[in-house]
Design a protein around this motif. Sequence first.
Motif, PDB file in Angstrom:
ATOM      1  N   GLN A  96       0.845  -1.190   0.000  1.00  0.00           N
ATOM      2  CA  GLN A  96       0.000   0.000   0.000  1.00  0.00           C
ATOM      3  C   GLN A  96       0.881   1.242   0.000  1.00  0.00           C
ATOM      4  N   ARG A  97       0.654   2.129  -0.966  1.00  0.00           N
ATOM      5  CA  ARG A  97       1.480   3.323  -1.088  1.00  0.00           C
ATOM      6  C   ARG A  97       0.981   4.420  -0.147  1.00  0.00           C
ATOM      7  N   VAL A  98       1.826   5.392   0.061  1.00  0.00           N
ATOM      8  CA  VAL A  98       1.469   6.510   0.935  1.00  0.00           C
ATOM      9  C   VAL A  98       0.309   7.284   0.319  1.00  0.00           C
ATOM     10  N   GLY A  99      -0.755   7.494   1.093  1.00  0.00           N
ATOM     11  CA  GLY A  99      -1.922   8.218   0.613  1.00  0.00           C
ATOM     12  C   GLY A  99      -2.907   7.374  -0.176  1.00  0.00           C
ATOM     13  N   GLU A 100      -2.597   6.104  -0.433  1.00  0.00           N
ATOM     14  CA  GLU A 100      -3.490   5.230  -1.205  1.00  0.00           C
ATOM     15  C   GLU A 100      -4.573   4.669  -0.289  1.00  0.00           C
ATOM     16  N   THR A 101      -5.827   4.748  -0.710  1.00  0.00           N
ATOM     17  CA  THR A 101      -6.923   4.218   0.095  1.00  0.00           C
ATOM     18  C   THR A 101      -6.939   2.703   0.031  1.00  0.00           C
ATOM     19  N   LEU A 102      -7.628   2.093   0.989  1.00  0.00           N
ATOM     20  CA  LEU A 102      -7.703   0.633   1.027  1.00  0.00           C
ATOM     21  C   LEU A 102      -8.429   0.078  -0.193  1.00  0.00           C
ATOM     22  N   THR A 103      -9.464   0.791  -0.650  1.00  0.00           N
ATOM     23  CA  THR A 103     -10.207   0.282  -1.815  1.00  0.00           C
ATOM     24  C   THR A 103      -9.342   0.299  -3.074  1.00  0.00           C
ATOM     25  N   ASP A 104      -8.558   1.368  -3.265  1.00  0.00           N
ATOM     26  CA  ASP A 104      -7.655   1.409  -4.418  1.00  0.00           C
ATOM     27  C   ASP A 104      -6.566   0.351  -4.309  1.00  0.00           C
ATOM     28  N   TYR A 105      -6.033   0.163  -3.107  1.00  0.00           N
ATOM     29  CA  TYR A 105      -4.997  -0.844  -2.882  1.00  0.00           C
ATOM     30  C   TYR A 105      -5.541  -2.244  -3.183  1.00  0.00           C
ATOM     31  N   LEU A 106      -6.752  -2.534  -2.719  1.00  0.00           N
ATOM     32  CA  LEU A 106      -7.348  -3.846  -2.952  1.00  0.00           C
ATOM     33  C   LEU A 106      -7.647  -4.051  -4.431  1.00  0.00           C
ATOM     34  N   GLN A 107      -8.125  -3.011  -5.109  1.00  0.00           N
ATOM     35  CA  GLN A 107      -8.404  -3.123  -6.543  1.00  0.00           C
ATOM     36  C   GLN A 107      -7.133  -3.450  -7.323  1.00  0.00           C
ATOM     37  N   ASN A 108      -6.019  -2.801  -6.980  1.00  0.00           N
ATOM     38  CA  ASN A 108      -4.757  -3.081  -7.658  1.00  0.00           C
ATOM     39  C   ASN A 108      -4.275  -4.501  -7.383  1.00  0.00           C
ATOM     40  N   LEU A 109      -4.474  -4.986  -6.169  1.00  0.00           N
ATOM     41  CA  LEU A 109      -4.104  -6.366  -5.863  1.00  0.00           C
ATOM     42  C   LEU A 109      -4.919  -7.352  -6.689  1.00  0.00           C
ATOM     43  N   LYS A 110      -6.213  -7.110  -6.806  1.00  0.00           N
ATOM     44  CA  LYS A 110      -7.063  -8.000  -7.606  1.00  0.00           C
ATOM     45  C   LYS A 110      -6.647  -7.982  -9.069  1.00  0.00           C
ATOM     46  N   HIS A 111      -6.256  -6.792  -9.564  1.00  0.00           N
ATOM     47  CA  HIS A 111      -5.809  -6.695 -10.958  1.00  0.00           C
ATOM     48  C   HIS A 111      -4.528  -7.503 -11.176  1.00  0.00           C
ATOM     49  N   LEU A 112      -3.587  -7.412 -10.234  1.00  0.00           N
ATOM     50  CA  LEU A 112      -2.349  -8.183 -10.362  1.00  0.00           C
ATOM     51  C   LEU A 112      -2.608  -9.682 -10.235  1.00  0.00           C
ATOM     52  N   ALA A 113      -3.612 -10.065  -9.434  1.00  0.00           N
ATOM     53  CA  ALA A 113      -3.890 -11.487  -9.215  1.00  0.00           C
ATOM     54  C   ALA A 113      -4.515 -12.162 -10.423  1.00  0.00           C
ATOM     55  N   THR A 114      -5.061 -11.390 -11.365  1.00  0.00           N
ATOM     56  CA  THR A 114      -5.713 -12.002 -12.531  1.00  0.00           C
ATOM     57  C   THR A 114      -4.741 -12.786 -13.394  1.00  0.00           C
ATOM     58  N   THR A 115      -3.456 -12.448 -13.363  1.00  0.00           N
ATOM     59  CA  THR A 115      -2.458 -13.152 -14.184  1.00  0.00           C
ATOM     60  C   THR A 115      -1.595 -14.104 -13.362  1.00  0.00           C
ATOM     61  N   CYS A 116      -1.952 -14.324 -12.093  1.00  0.00           N
ATOM     62  CA  CYS A 116      -1.136 -15.191 -11.231  1.00  0.00           C
ATOM     63  C   CYS A 116      -1.612 -16.637 -11.190  1.00  0.00           C
ATOM     64  N   ASN A 117      -2.799 -16.922 -11.732  1.00  0.00           N
ATOM     65  CA  ASN A 117      -3.317 -18.289 -11.801  1.00  0.00           C
ATOM     66  C   ASN A 117      -3.420 -18.925 -10.411  1.00  0.00           C
ATOM     67  N   PHE A 118      -4.001 -18.190  -9.456  1.00  0.00           N
ATOM     68  CA  PHE A 118      -4.173 -18.735  -8.113  1.00  0.00           C
ATOM     69  C   PHE A 118      -5.317 -19.745  -8.035  1.00  0.00           C
ATOM     70  N   GLU A 119      -6.296 -19.597  -8.941  1.00  0.00           N
ATOM     71  CA  GLU A 119      -7.443 -20.511  -9.012  1.00  0.00           C
ATOM     72  C   GLU A 119      -8.160 -20.599  -7.665  1.00  0.00           C
ATOM     73  N   ALA A 120      -8.208 -21.802  -7.058  1.00  0.00           N
ATOM     74  CA  ALA A 120      -8.989 -21.996  -5.837  1.00  0.00           C
ATOM     75  C   ALA A 120      -8.390 -21.263  -4.639  1.00  0.00           C
ATOM     76  N   ASN A 121      -7.097 -20.929  -4.695  1.00  0.00           N
ATOM     77  CA  ASN A 121      -6.442 -20.263  -3.567  1.00  0.00           C
ATOM     78  C   ASN A 121      -6.416 -18.746  -3.741  1.00  0.00           C
ATOM     79  N   LEU A 122      -7.269 -18.202  -4.597  1.00  0.00           N
ATOM     80  CA  LEU A 122      -7.241 -16.780  -4.874  1.00  0.00           C
ATOM     81  C   LEU A 122      -7.510 -15.945  -3.626  1.00  0.00           C
ATOM     82  N   GLU A 123      -8.594 -16.237  -2.918  1.00  0.00           N
ATOM     83  CA  GLU A 123      -8.951 -15.425  -1.759  1.00  0.00           C
ATOM     84  C   GLU A 123      -7.916 -15.535  -0.650  1.00  0.00           C
ATOM     85  N   GLU A 124      -7.340 -16.704  -0.479  1.00  0.00           N
ATOM     86  CA  GLU A 124      -6.313 -16.876   0.553  1.00  0.00           C
ATOM     87  C   GLU A 124      -5.079 -16.030   0.238  1.00  0.00           C
TER      88      GLU A 124
END
Length: 561
Positions: A96-124
């Motif tokens: 999380q960057r300085v001044g970044e809100t939690l919703t923006d931080y979470l959205q960026n994490l979800k975007h990065l996770a789309t190419t990680c192939n976590f499948e069933a372990n995505l939420e974990e």
Amino acid sequence: MPIGKLEPFDLNSQKWPAYVRRVKQYIVLNEIKNELRVPLLITIVGQDTYSLMCDLCSPAHPESKTFDELVNLVAQHLEPQRSEIAERHVFRLRRQRVGETLTDYLQNLKHLATTCNFEANLEENLRDQFVSGLANEAMRSRIFAEKDIKYKEAVELALALEAAERHAEVSGALSVGVQEASGATSSGAEEGLHQARTRRGGSGRGGSGRGAQAGAGSAACWRCGKAHPPDRCRYANYNCDVCNKRGHLKVMCKQVRYGNQPFGRQNFVCEPEEISDDEDIFNIELMAKGTKPFFIKVHIDGYPVECEIDTGSRISAISESFYKQHFIHKPITSQNILLRSYAGSPIESLGSIAVNVTLGKVTKKNLALHVIKNGSRPLLGREWIRALSIKQISFFHEIHEDSIVTRLAAEFPEVFTDKLGTCKKTIKLELRDREPVYFRARPVPLALRARVRAELERLEAEGTIYRVEHAEFGTPIVPVVKENGDIRICGDYKVTINPKLKREYYPLPRIEELFSTLSGGEEFSKIDLTHAYAQTILTEDSQPYTAINTHLGTFVYRRTP
């Protein structure tokens, strides 16, 4: 008549799968036949994407392909096969960057996770990275205390803690404003994130006892305006942007508060990142005769617009009437932003539009232009000033470009750049012995952790350092606070590799020798390099010696520390 509308695909967005899904929904919604799917796709994607399809299908034509074949051809070109390990590595590095809100931080994490192939372990994986990357230490510790917490529960708890923290800050500022505002109306107290204050002084040390004691108990910090003692203020070492004196922020500066400025109308936005999470638009009448506002002409989507320069405002804005007159064809995107006037009354923002802006030879795309209801003249703020690379502003004449500097910048663009330069000669570190020396990271004060993190991220982004998982050498860091409040990361190499270095002894010239060399000269020049040491590259075998240990992990210098 067809239902809905699809805009041409933007090749720069790299979001082809999402665009294809919208096309398929458009086909279903309008009951388009299978034989018309290819003509529809070719028609709506636009000229640039169609040209790309022609190149990918050559020597055949896109019209000879099926719908799925065209979709796959463009997808393979825009999104080649990625390395799963590399994508997960990038995902693990996200913080999380300085001044970044939690919703923006979470959205960026979800975007990065789309190419990680976590499948069933995505939420974990999302839960683990979301919690470990939080910038707020107290929030992370609170979530760590929960046993067997799920992904959604962790997010909900973090959002609740963030909302509670903001509410506490606003409530604290509001209570101070109510206590200090003598005779203020109740409506003004409810509105204001701005506190009503009286001038200090006047009564002297021998003032009335009860009044002085009551005022001292509820006084706000004269450095930043928040409710805490001045000797505990985090901004004690900050420099004011107005008077350039250390010890207070510009919103508490006497020149701003008491109007020691030339007459004219200035619009500026208070620094929200310095005081609170809200943004406030100020409209100040300066009570002195003299200068008018400063303007600069820029081209917004090809239309010339004369904007008022405002270095105190972060955003750039236009009025609703100006928007309807010139940019009615552009959709307004709503923004979660709170704007207030100097008196505390809210200013209604309709949202922002994305525009292309040109100033001279500099063109920037998709800059945010905010639309203000009942607003005044167009305003050009700091975001656009930085984006358009406005380096020189004359406050006595109109803004102009130095012709000599402009000509030199055009002739030597590699010199006039914000990026670090690189010396052609590399430096090799020679050690008397290669026995590893390793020291663990020293604790960093909580007040400096955010700024140390930001500086490490900046050094990593510009390529000065890079992260490693293991290092035989390890040097603790010493964060040094500069005069402007920034952080300089210094490695304490005197305890690690300095005693082992083989030094090259070079005799310094005497002053007589320098004068003898310079004698007869008529013109002299001076070079001042930005981060001069960082412009020299270390050899690959020397880089591991410079490893530094921080509270965020181990980093190695690619350039001279």
